[in-house]
Write a protein that holds these residues in place. Structure first.
Motif, PDB file in Angstrom:
ATOM      1  N   ALA A 113     -10.462  -5.319  -6.035  1.00  0.00           N
ATOM      2  CA  ALA A 113     -10.773  -4.042  -6.679  1.00  0.00           C
ATOM      3  C   ALA A 113     -10.883  -2.932  -5.649  1.00  0.00           C
ATOM      4  CB  ALA A 113     -12.081  -4.176  -7.467  1.00  0.00           C
ATOM      5  N   ALA A 114     -11.446  -3.260  -4.488  1.00  0.00           N
ATOM      6  CA  ALA A 114     -11.556  -2.253  -3.430  1.00  0.00           C
ATOM      7  C   ALA A 114     -10.174  -1.814  -2.954  1.00  0.00           C
ATOM      8  CB  ALA A 114     -12.372  -2.818  -2.267  1.00  0.00           C
ATOM      9  N   LEU A 115      -9.283  -2.780  -2.845  1.00  0.00           N
ATOM     10  CA  LEU A 115      -7.910  -2.438  -2.453  1.00  0.00           C
ATOM     11  C   LEU A 115      -7.274  -1.535  -3.507  1.00  0.00           C
ATOM     12  CD1 LEU A 115      -6.444  -5.814  -1.118  1.00  0.00           C
ATOM     13  CD2 LEU A 115      -6.966  -3.764   0.204  1.00  0.00           C
ATOM     14  N   LEU A 116      -7.484  -1.889  -4.781  1.00  0.00           N
ATOM     15  CA  LEU A 116      -6.863  -1.121  -5.859  1.00  0.00           C
ATOM     16  C   LEU A 116      -7.454   0.281  -5.937  1.00  0.00           C
ATOM     17  CD1 LEU A 116      -6.711  -3.964  -8.504  1.00  0.00           C
ATOM     18  CD2 LEU A 116      -4.770  -2.858  -7.376  1.00  0.00           C
ATOM     19  N   GLU A 117      -8.753   0.365  -5.745  1.00  0.00           N
ATOM     20  CA  GLU A 117      -9.406   1.670  -5.789  1.00  0.00           C
ATOM     21  C   GLU A 117      -8.807   2.603  -4.736  1.00  0.00           C
ATOM     22  OE1 GLU A 117     -13.553   1.499  -4.969  1.00  0.00           O
ATOM     23  OE2 GLU A 117     -13.882   3.648  -5.252  1.00  0.00           O
ATOM     24  N   ALA A 118      -8.516   2.011  -3.585  1.00  0.00           N
ATOM     25  CA  ALA A 118      -7.952   2.829  -2.514  1.00  0.00           C
ATOM     26  C   ALA A 118      -6.486   3.156  -2.759  1.00  0.00           C
ATOM     27  CB  ALA A 118      -8.095   2.096  -1.184  1.00  0.00           C
TER      28      ALA A 118
ATOM     29  N   VAL B   3      -4.628  13.401   4.914  1.00  0.00           N
ATOM     30  CA  VAL B   3      -5.673  13.463   3.898  1.00  0.00           C
ATOM     31  C   VAL B   3      -6.794  12.553   4.334  1.00  0.00           C
ATOM     32  CG1 VAL B   3      -6.206  13.059   1.475  1.00  0.00           C
ATOM     33  CG2 VAL B   3      -3.931  13.848   2.139  1.00  0.00           C
ATOM     34  N   THR B   4      -8.005  13.021   4.157  1.00  0.00           N
ATOM     35  CA  THR B   4      -9.109  12.103   4.400  1.00  0.00           C
ATOM     36  C   THR B   4      -9.385  11.333   3.128  1.00  0.00           C
ATOM     37  OG1 THR B   4     -10.705  13.792   3.836  1.00  0.00           O
ATOM     38  CG2 THR B   4     -10.220  13.505   6.168  1.00  0.00           C
ATOM     39  N   ALA B   5      -9.799  10.134   3.313  1.00  0.00           N
ATOM     40  CA  ALA B   5     -10.149   9.315   2.156  1.00  0.00           C
ATOM     41  C   ALA B   5     -11.479   8.654   2.448  1.00  0.00           C
ATOM     42  CB  ALA B   5      -9.082   8.260   1.913  1.00  0.00           C
ATOM     43  N   ASP B   6     -12.155   8.274   1.428  1.00  0.00           N
ATOM     44  CA  ASP B   6     -13.427   7.588   1.616  1.00  0.00           C
ATOM     45  C   ASP B   6     -13.499   6.457   0.610  1.00  0.00           C
ATOM     46  OD1 ASP B   6     -15.971   6.722   1.963  1.00  0.00           O
ATOM     47  OD2 ASP B   6     -16.830   8.720   2.164  1.00  0.00           O
ATOM     48  N   THR B   7     -13.508   5.255   1.162  1.00  0.00           N
ATOM     49  CA  THR B   7     -13.514   4.095   0.269  1.00  0.00           C
ATOM     50  C   THR B   7     -14.815   3.329   0.353  1.00  0.00           C
ATOM     51  OG1 THR B   7     -12.538   2.780   1.992  1.00  0.00           O
ATOM     52  CG2 THR B   7     -11.036   3.802   0.422  1.00  0.00           C
ATOM     53  N   GLY B   8     -15.811   4.001   0.832  1.00  0.00           N
ATOM     54  CA  GLY B   8     -17.090   3.322   0.954  1.00  0.00           C
ATOM     55  C   GLY B   8     -17.439   3.019   2.391  1.00  0.00           C
ATOM     56  N   ASP B   9     -16.425   2.992   3.252  1.00  0.00           N
ATOM     57  CA  ASP B   9     -16.676   2.758   4.674  1.00  0.00           C
ATOM     58  C   ASP B   9     -16.760   4.086   5.411  1.00  0.00           C
ATOM     59  OD1 ASP B   9     -16.598   0.091   4.244  1.00  0.00           O
ATOM     60  OD2 ASP B   9     -14.466  -0.093   4.735  1.00  0.00           O
ATOM     61  N   PRO B  60     -11.618  -6.422   3.172  1.00  0.00           N
ATOM     62  CA  PRO B  60     -10.272  -5.956   2.866  1.00  0.00           C
ATOM     63  C   PRO B  60     -10.016  -4.643   3.584  1.00  0.00           C
ATOM     64  CG  PRO B  60     -11.729  -5.660   0.986  1.00  0.00           C
ATOM     65  CD  PRO B  60     -12.464  -6.473   1.984  1.00  0.00           C
ATOM     66  N   ALA B  61      -8.782  -4.310   3.760  1.00  0.00           N
ATOM     67  CA  ALA B  61      -8.416  -3.157   4.551  1.00  0.00           C
ATOM     68  C   ALA B  61      -7.843  -2.061   3.669  1.00  0.00           C
ATOM     69  CB  ALA B  61      -7.411  -3.573   5.620  1.00  0.00           C
ATOM     70  N   PRO B  62      -8.712  -1.228   3.030  1.00  0.00           N
ATOM     71  CA  PRO B  62      -8.204  -0.183   2.167  1.00  0.00           C
ATOM     72  C   PRO B  62      -7.327   0.820   2.912  1.00  0.00           C
ATOM     73  CG  PRO B  62     -10.590  -0.413   1.938  1.00  0.00           C
ATOM     74  CD  PRO B  62     -10.165  -1.236   3.087  1.00  0.00           C
ATOM     75  N   ALA B  63      -7.696   1.093   4.159  1.00  0.00           N
ATOM     76  CA  ALA B  63      -6.893   2.053   4.903  1.00  0.00           C
ATOM     77  C   ALA B  63      -5.471   1.552   5.041  1.00  0.00           C
ATOM     78  CB  ALA B  63      -7.520   2.279   6.280  1.00  0.00           C
ATOM     79  N   ALA B  64      -5.348   0.268   5.371  1.00  0.00           N
ATOM     80  CA  ALA B  64      -4.005  -0.301   5.480  1.00  0.00           C
ATOM     81  C   ALA B  64      -3.317  -0.271   4.125  1.00  0.00           C
ATOM     82  CB  ALA B  64      -4.101  -1.730   5.987  1.00  0.00           C
ATOM     83  N   ALA B  65      -4.087  -0.514   3.064  1.00  0.00           N
ATOM     84  CA  ALA B  65      -3.496  -0.493   1.732  1.00  0.00           C
ATOM     85  C   ALA B  65      -2.938   0.880   1.418  1.00  0.00           C
ATOM     86  CB  ALA B  65      -4.548  -0.883   0.701  1.00  0.00           C
ATOM     87  N   ILE B  66      -3.693   1.918   1.800  1.00  0.00           N
ATOM     88  CA  ILE B  66      -3.211   3.276   1.550  1.00  0.00           C
ATOM     89  C   ILE B  66      -1.955   3.539   2.365  1.00  0.00           C
ATOM     90  CG2 ILE B  66      -3.772   5.713   1.839  1.00  0.00           C
ATOM     91  CD1 ILE B  66      -6.697   4.944   1.216  1.00  0.00           C
ATOM     92  N   GLU B  67      -1.938   3.033   3.581  1.00  0.00           N
ATOM     93  CA  GLU B  67      -0.737   3.202   4.401  1.00  0.00           C
ATOM     94  C   GLU B  67       0.473   2.622   3.703  1.00  0.00           C
ATOM     95  OE1 GLU B  67       0.018   4.730   7.222  1.00  0.00           O
ATOM     96  OE2 GLU B  67      -1.962   5.656   7.101  1.00  0.00           O
TER      97      GLU B  67
END
Lengths: 138, 977
Positions: A113-118, B3-9, B60-67
């Motif tokens: 979910a964290a991945l999807l949210e991002a 863009v800056t993003a904030d995923t909780g980290d 998990p790596a949201p930053a990488a996911a956004i990339e």
């Protein structure tokens, strides 16, 4: 013999420790008695035991006695088999409850979910809903 | 722009994924400009190079996911829906392709294409003496309406318009705008934001635009679209659109800016059964929406309405807690939710890996690069064959039962367990589950793993522990094997042997019975039996190595076993000092063996037998053939041992190889020490260098140079230096030879480096030692050895001493303390004797210091008695004689120097008249001659009592008499006779 070798006399691998030497003494005594050897005497065995017991430095750092065996592993054929049984794994002591599985599944879903949210806001565009005529007019 | 993003980290840069601070305007890592997070600006969908996710994070790596998203394209939100029909924007009903809305009757709305328009052009006209701005706010075919600088409007034919002037806004200020009215709003916004200075207030400009829009619904919708671009949704309700349409457009704007609170409020404000696409918007921001207080209550009617035909509405209901769900449903919802999104492949694979059940995916295609610890654990748990994805940290917080499941599935790696962060008890337990052999005896006991305790007792031959062990299948099995190995067939209960091992046990028992029945046990051998190498040693023990003498046929049938038996036999013969038999058995083994390790050992045993038979040459050849391969180091050490019986140089060569290649410093040191002793072969002689230029061979020099700078003890350091000082002096004396040694400043380093340079320098180091009582023993030995060897050299060459020897002897006795009294006497006398002789040969006179040394030693001679006394007396006589002769010759040379001037003076005195200056000069020369005669006599007279040698004494008397006569004649010339 060019030089007496205490390990050979006691029938030990080169570099054997003192406690092994004591056991080796008994075996060697039996060996010479059984074989009727005249080449090696009990006096030789006493001398050999004393040599090993009084040795202060690591024999593997020395280069003054012939080393037998050069590779001890060849005298101990490896592998698992009748006389070297494989270890038996311990029986499990923890029962898996649904809560254990749920904890793992939930944590994994949280990660997903964290991945999807991002990710999701970056792959969707938001149209106003009107049809549009493309191009430009004068 | 990034863009800056904030995923909780915390916020991070979308360009480089590094963390940023909330108020940063530029990324501190890559320098990319930063704009507000999604709540403030639309996501950046620019394509970019993908990053390579090479590490597996704990989270998990949201930053990488956004990339990853930057490599893809976007799709309209409605594509997330099951029903993707067009929507009637004014009322929100599903419109399908109908020309008019079936619900409200609105015609299909088509916005015109952007058109060029004169509206928004700026003009300047003269008013009095000043030029003023005018803005064209409307136009038709013939006239244009200008907003004059004072707020009035003026309608003018096109041809009468004042000239246009350049806009104060940037060229791209109107980019993305569809209609001309938006330009007026843009000027209004610019004035409001103080981007430009124009004569009209912002409200005037905006009001003009909105007023014009209200008159034309299509124009109003074009302006509405532009108001979203201009970030002015607040103006939407002033252009004549219906309230739902306005709310919908505000929802679109909120979605574009990621404003989840407004998304919730707008979506809730819309009719529950209309505007289906709000479900897609809400789903896109589902995580954010779920955090908005009251979202569930506000959105429930709409979600309930669409739950039946839009799966995402169902997911939203459960996510918002409107409908309960368990963990499995959560995972299923996550997968369901992800399905319609055009996710990057890496992200989709990670989501699938974390949430899918085993029958839903092909695990071989799973990508886990952006998965976190929990995802990897869940994936491995669901798909044990994919446990390779696990990292040690993934186990740290996992429920123990889950790891038990992995252990049962064979998916738990012991190295992973050991490296995990679990406590010792857990690690011990898990190792017990998958790799009990890795546990210590104490751990096995603590674990209560009795089967493993019994197995270990069996392997170490601890029969008591085995007998006393708890009764179990394992205990019974091992007890049967113990009885077999102890030659007790009556105690072997084959029914208690594990079924899988029973055939082997049965056959082994048959061999044992054959031995005890005195029949041929070899007949019981079978291929399956001897394929199990663990029975080899027990069979040899049962039968006896000496009784295993098969026919060639049997030997050929079981070659691996019998080559090994030959090896054992060879070793047994060595233990009994039966060298010839051991050589024979080793050769039997070599005849069969193909395995290099076995062959190397056979050669080693053969060489051992040959060595003790006294055939070291052959032994060395055998060892060398073994050393051609990659044999054990012991072969090399043995080559050194055997070679020691041959020429010392050859032994040194082999030992030097050990000194180079041995695994431990101590062994290398021992080999080197033995090697140099071999090479040296006799005691080093300090002075042999003059006759023997022997240097260390290269093979020995290199390891010694290497070892001497390694962290060896001071004693070993000193020993090697002693060798190097003697046989590798040039290297040792070179400036940086010992720089990397910890002992470089030690006394040993200073002394031996000095000795390598020259003996005089070595004496200089000895002279620095004051307290010889507390000096290291070796330096005392060095001093005494140098004294002894110096004396030996001087004694041996008493009539032709080496040039330096006397000088070194003088330095020793005059500068170095602690030399024994006897040695001091001998050294002193030898030094005087040697140097006096050398000086006499060179026509030079002995120094007063040397004479003083002789005189000071004379008193000590009497102290010595016996042979030493006699020798010292003889040396004293010799030294004295040589000094007297030297002095006699020196005075003789002095007197000879006066003869010619004296004779010339006599001739002058006979020819020139008295009283002249020449007359006085000649008389002065004669006077000088008289003085010289007196000086010679005075000096030599002192020596007469000290000379024992009659010839020297006679010569001395004659010379003294000669000086008297000479003086007498001289005085007569002067008229003093």
């Amino acid at each position: 013999m060019s030089e007496r070798n205490p390990y050979l006399l006691l029938g030990l691998d080169y570099g054997a420790r003192t406690d092994e030497a004591r056991r080796g003494f008994a075996r060697a005594a039996r060996r010479i008695r059984r074989s009727g050897s005249t080449e090696v005497t009990i006096e030789d065995l006493n001398w050999a035991l004393h040599q090993i017991q009084s040795q202060e430095s690591d024999p593997f750092d020395a280069v003054d006695h012939f080393r037998v065996p050069a590779n001890p592993a060849v005298f101990h054929p490896g592998g698992k088999g009748l006389f070297n049984p494989a270890p038996v794994p311990l029986a499990r002591r923890a029962k898996t409850n649904q809560s254990d599985v749920d904890a793992v599944v939930t944590a994994a879903a949280d990660e997903a979910a964290a991945l999807l949210e991002a990710t999701t806001p970056h792959v969707i565009s938001f149209d106003h809903g009107y049809d549009v005529t493309e191009g430009t007019t004068g | 722009m990034s863009v800056t993003a904030d995923t909780g980290d915390g916020p991070f840069c979308q360009n480089c994924a590094r963390p940023t601070r909330p108020d940063d305007r530029f990324c501190g890592s890559c320098g990319a400009p930063l704009v507000a997070p999604p709540a403030m600006a639309a996501p950046d969908h620019r394509p970019a190079e993908p990053i390579e996710a090479t590490r597996s994070p704990a989270r998990p790596a949201p930053a990488a996911a956004i990339e990853f998203t930057r490599t893809g394209t976007t799709v309209p939100a409605r594509s997330l829906l099951t029903n993707q029909q067009p929507m009637c924007v004014p009322c929100g009903a599903d419109r399908a392709d109908a020309a008019t809305c079936p619900a409200c009757g609105s015609a299909r709305i088509v916005l015109p294409a952007p058109a060029t328009s004169p509206i928004g052009s700026l003009h300047k006209y003269r008013k009095g003496v000043r030029k003023r701005f005018a803005l064209r706010v409307d136009a038709d075919a013939e006239t244009s309406t200008l907003l004059m600088h004072d707020g009035t409007t003026s309608v003018l034919p096109h041809e009468q318009l004042p000239p246009t002037t350049a806009s104060p806004l940037p060229d791209n200020a109107f980019a993305g705008l569809r209609g001309p009215l938006a330009r007026l709003v843009r000027y209004g916004v610019a004035v409001q934001n103080q981007e430009v200075s124009l004569p009209w207030p912002a409200s005037t400009l905006i009001d003009h635009a909105l007023a014009i829009a209200r008159d034309d619904l299509t124009g109003a919708r074009v302006l509405a679209v532009d108001l979203l671009v201009l970030n002015r949704p607040d103006l939407l309700d002033r252009i004549g659109l219906g309230p739902h349409e306005v709310t919908w457009l505000r929802l679109v704007h909120a979605a574009r800016t990621g404003d989840v609170e407004r998304i919730v409020s707008c979506a809730a404000e819309l009719p529950a059964d209309r505007y289906r696409q709000k479900i897609a918007v809400l789903a896109t921001f589902m995580a954010g929406v779920s955090t908005v207080p009251g979202a569930a209550e506000q959105l429930r009617p709409a979600l309930d309405h669409y739950a039946t035909d839009e799966p995402l509405a169902g997911v939203l209901r459960r996510t918002l807690g409107i409908e309960p769900r368990d963990a499995r449903q959560y995972a299923a919802d996550t997968g369901l939710y992800a399905a319609p999104f055009p996710l990057p492949a890496e992200v989709r694979a990670a989501v699938v890996a974390a949430t899918a059940t085993p029958d839903e995916i092909d695990e071989s295609e799973i990508e886990t690069a952006v998965l976190g610890a929990a995802g990897r654990l869940a994936h491995a748990h669901a798909h044990p064959s994919a446990s390779r994805v696990l990292l040690p940290g993934d186990l740290t917080n996992a429920p123990l039962a889950i790891l038990d499941d992995l252990a049962d599935a064979g998916a738990l790696d012991p190295d992973l367990v050991t490296a995990s962060g679990r406590d010792d008890a857990d690690i011990t337990y898990l190792l017990g589950r998958i790799a009990p052999e890795r546990l210590s005896d104490e751990q096995v006991a603590a674990l209560g793993h009795t089967d493993e305790e019994l197995r270990r007792a069996f392997l170490r031959g601890d029969h008591t522990a085995l007998q006393n062990g708890l009764e179990s299948a394992t205990q019974a099995h091992l007890a049967a094997l113990t009885a077999l190995s102890r030659n007790r067939p009556q105690d072997v209960d084959l029914t208690r042997v594990a079924a899988s091992a029973r055939p082997q046990a049965e056959r082994t028992l048959a061999v044992l019975r054959a031995v005890l029945d005195d029949t041929d046990p070899i007949e019981q051998f079978t291929e399956p039996l001897l394929e199990d190498r663990t029975v080899w040693q027990p069979l040899v023990t049962m039968i006896g190595a000496d009784r295993l003498d098969p026919t060639p046929e049997v030997r050929g049938r079981f070659p691996r076993f019998f080559e090994w038996v030959s090896l054992v036999q060879a070793r047994e013969h060595l233990f009994l000092a039966r060298w010839e038999e051991s050589v024979r058995s080793a050769r039997d083994c070599l005849a069969l063996a193909t395995d290099e390790a076995i062959r190397d050992e056979a050669r080693n045993l053969e060489a051992c037998g040959l060595y003790y038979l006294g055939n070291s040459q052959a032994a060395l050849q055998v060892l060398e053939s073994a050393l051609e391969g990659d044999g054990p180091l012991a072969l090399l050490a043995n080559a050194g041992v055997v070679a020691a019986e041959l020429a010392p140089e050859l032994a040194a060569t082999h030992l030097a190889r050990v000194a180079r290649e041995a695994p431990s410093l101590a062994m290398r040191l021992n080999a080197a020490r033995r090697a140099w002793l071999m090479w040296q072969s006799d005691e080093g002689r300090m002075w042999q260098g003059e006759h023997d230029e022997r240097q260390l061979p290269v093979v020995l020099r290199a390891p010694l140079r290497a070892i001497v700078t390694e962290p060896i003890g001071l004693a070993e350091f000193q020993q090697i230096l002693e060798v190097l000082a003697q046989y590798d002096a040039d290297w040792l004396a070179s400036p940086h030879s010992l720089d990397s040694s910890a002992h470089r400043d030690s006394l040993a380093a200073r002394y031996f480096r000095a000795r390598a340079a020259d003996l005089s320098a070595a004496v200089g180091v000895l002279a620095t030692i004051i307290d010889w009582h507390n000096a290291p023993e070796w330096i005392v030995e060095q001093r005494d050895s140098l004294v002894r060897q110096t004396m030996d050299v001087l004694f041996d060459s008493i009539d032709d001493p080496p040039g330096m020897a006397g000088a070194i002897a003088v330095e020793l006795v005059t500068r170095v303390d602690g030399i024994a009294g006897r040695d001091q006497v001998f050294l002193s006398l030898l030094a005087v004797a040697a140097l006096a002789l050398r000086l006499s040969e060179n026509g030079e006179e002995v120094t007063d210091e040397l004479v003083n040394l002789l005189m000071s030693t004379r008193g000590s001679v009497a102290v010595l008695d016996g042979d030493d006394g006699e020798t010292a007396h003889d040396l004293l006589e010799l030294a004295t004689r040589r000094v007297v002769l030297n002095r006699y010759e020196a005075r003789s040379r002095d007197l000879d120097a006066y003869v010619e001037p004296y004779n010339e003076a006599l001739a002058f005195l006979e020819q020139i008249p008295p009283g002249t200056s020449s007359w006085f000069a000649a008389r002065h020369v004669v006077n000088q001659t008289i003085d010289a005669c007196q000086r010679c006599r005075a000096q030599l007279n002192d020596w007469i009592p000290l000379v024992d040698h009659p010839d020297v004494l006679r010569d001395l008397h004659q010379f003294i008499e000669h000086t008297r006569e000479f003086e007498f004649h001289a005085r007569q010339v002067l008229g003093q006779g």
